[in-house]
Design a protein around this motif. Structure first.
Motif, PDB file in Angstrom:
ATOM      1  N   SER A  57      23.464  47.345 -22.043  1.00 56.84           N
ATOM      2  CA  SER A  57      23.775  47.003 -20.650  1.00 56.84           C
ATOM      3  C   SER A  57      22.852  47.773 -19.712  1.00 56.84           C
ATOM      4  N   SER A  58      21.556  47.661 -19.945  1.00 53.02           N
ATOM      5  CA  SER A  58      20.513  48.276 -19.117  1.00 53.02           C
ATOM      6  C   SER A  58      20.552  49.800 -19.145  1.00 53.02           C
ATOM      7  N   SER A  59      20.679  50.379 -20.325  1.00 51.21           N
ATOM      8  CA  SER A  59      20.662  51.835 -20.459  1.00 51.21           C
ATOM      9  C   SER A  59      19.362  52.408 -19.929  1.00 51.21           C
ATOM     10  N   THR A  60      19.470  53.580 -19.322  1.00 55.69           N
ATOM     11  CA  THR A  60      18.281  54.267 -18.810  1.00 55.69           C
ATOM     12  C   THR A  60      17.983  55.542 -19.595  1.00 55.69           C
ATOM     13  N   ASP A  61      18.809  55.858 -20.582  1.00 55.02           N
ATOM     14  CA  ASP A  61      18.547  57.026 -21.416  1.00 55.02           C
ATOM     15  C   ASP A  61      17.908  56.577 -22.728  1.00 55.02           C
ATOM     16  N   ASP A  62      17.935  57.431 -23.740  1.00 54.40           N
ATOM     17  CA  ASP A  62      17.266  57.092 -24.996  1.00 54.40           C
ATOM     18  C   ASP A  62      18.189  56.447 -26.031  1.00 54.40           C
ATOM     19  N   THR A  63      19.324  55.921 -25.606  1.00 54.05           N
ATOM     20  CA  THR A  63      20.228  55.245 -26.538  1.00 54.05           C
ATOM     21  C   THR A  63      19.532  54.111 -27.288  1.00 54.05           C
ATOM     22  N   PRO A  64      18.763  53.242 -26.621  1.00 57.87           N
ATOM     23  CA  PRO A  64      18.094  52.164 -27.371  1.00 57.87           C
ATOM     24  C   PRO A  64      17.147  52.694 -28.456  1.00 57.87           C
ATOM     25  N   ALA A  65      16.457  53.794 -28.195  1.00 63.67           N
ATOM     26  CA  ALA A  65      15.550  54.366 -29.198  1.00 63.67           C
ATOM     27  C   ALA A  65      16.327  54.906 -30.392  1.00 63.67           C
ATOM     28  N   ILE A  66      17.478  55.499 -30.132  1.00 65.14           N
ATOM     29  CA  ILE A  66      18.321  56.015 -31.217  1.00 65.14           C
ATOM     30  C   ILE A  66      18.784  54.853 -32.096  1.00 65.14           C
ATOM     31  N   ILE A  67      19.199  53.767 -31.458  1.00 61.78           N
ATOM     32  CA  ILE A  67      19.649  52.591 -32.201  1.00 61.78           C
ATOM     33  C   ILE A  67      18.489  51.965 -32.970  1.00 61.78           C
TER      34      ILE A  67
END
Length: 65
Positions: A40-50
């Motif tokens: 939902s448009s994360s601005t931290d590094d959550t997508p990279a972790i996933i």
């Protein structure tokens, strides 16, 4: 054959908790289970972790919104 069970994980800036969620998803014992991660448009590094997790686990999909 399509997976029998899909775990849907919506997330937004979940850097502090996403690893725990990924561990729980990976611990599923059903061989036909998959995970669908919805950004939902994360601005931290959550997508990279996933993404790093997905490179090891091949039963997941990623959608960004």
């Amino acid at each position: 054959m399509a997976p029998d069970i899909t775990v849907i994980v919506p997330y937004y800036n979940e850097r502090e908790t996403i690893r725990y969620t990924l561990e729980r998803v990976a611990a599923q014992t059903l061989p036909a289970a998959r995970a669908l991660f919805v950004n939902s448009s994360s601005t931290d590094d959550t997508p990279a972790i996933i993404d790093a997790w997905r490179s090891e686990e091949h039963t997941s999909e990623l959608q960004s919104h």
